[in-house]
Design an enzyme around this catalytic site. Sequence first.
Site, PDB file in Angstrom:
ATOM      1  N   ASP A 287      -5.454   7.112   4.055  1.00  0.00           N
ATOM      2  CA  ASP A 287      -4.710   5.903   3.742  1.00  0.00           C
ATOM      3  C   ASP A 287      -5.577   5.170   2.715  1.00  0.00           C
ATOM      4  OD1 ASP A 287      -2.858   3.830   3.855  1.00  0.00           O
ATOM      5  OD2 ASP A 287      -3.757   2.914   5.611  1.00  0.00           O
TER       6      ASP A 287
ATOM      7  N   ASP B 150      -5.523   1.283   1.767  1.00  0.00           N
ATOM      8  CA  ASP B 150      -5.991  -0.033   2.193  1.00  0.00           C
ATOM      9  C   ASP B 150      -6.586   0.023   3.591  1.00  0.00           C
ATOM     10  OD1 ASP B 150      -5.361  -1.789  -0.015  1.00  0.00           O
ATOM     11  OD2 ASP B 150      -3.263  -1.372   0.415  1.00  0.00           O
TER      12      ASP B 150
ATOM     13  N   THR C 265      -0.317   6.386   0.601  1.00  0.00           N
ATOM     14  CA  THR C 265      -0.200   4.940   0.756  1.00  0.00           C
ATOM     15  C   THR C 265       1.244   4.468   0.787  1.00  0.00           C
ATOM     16  OG1 THR C 265      -0.862   2.810  -0.226  1.00  0.00           O
ATOM     17  CG2 THR C 265      -0.407   4.608  -1.763  1.00  0.00           C
TER      18      THR C 265
ATOM     19  N   LYS D 202       5.616   5.428   5.687  1.00  0.00           N
ATOM     20  CA  LYS D 202       4.885   5.278   6.942  1.00  0.00           C
ATOM     21  C   LYS D 202       5.527   4.164   7.762  1.00  0.00           C
ATOM     22  CE  LYS D 202       0.911   4.590   4.976  1.00  0.00           C
ATOM     23  NZ  LYS D 202      -0.485   4.324   4.792  1.00  0.00           N
TER      24      LYS D 202
END
Length: 160
Positions: free
Chosen positions: A18, A20, A111, A143
Amino acid sequence: MTATPDLPQRDFAAFLFDMDGTLLTSIKAAERVWGDWAAGHGLDVAAFLPTIHGKRTEETIRALELPGVDPVAEAARITLAEIEDVAGIEAIEGAAAFIAGLPAQRWAIVTSAPRALAEARIAAAGLPRPAVLVAAEDVERGKPAPDPFLLGARKLGVEL
């Protein structure tokens, strides 16, 4: 310099990261932009900000069901504001050294951010751009659905 701990010896086909909170932190910039947006729409900023992370911008806005608000248009405006505001974005300690030790074709970033925003944040954090970057627009279901990670694995040549 931080010492690298001894890690168990394992074989890995690929690494899917991922962005962030894993390789970089953009929370200050994201919360500045989203906080301004939320205040402009009369939302309780403190209650709203925890809901923005880990999903696509359009989905966050759509879930609010704000009258007269076009989620697609608002998402585009927020994304542009986030691309312009990269102050305070930085790499997570140790992330650059870790990914530098990986074969370039064996790691990817997956992301919820749109590609242009992801690229801006990666650059702002001083991290290398991965050979494989799966962004919001690359999948129909973002996601927490597994689709982005499955696509990332396939792009790295790993079939699950």
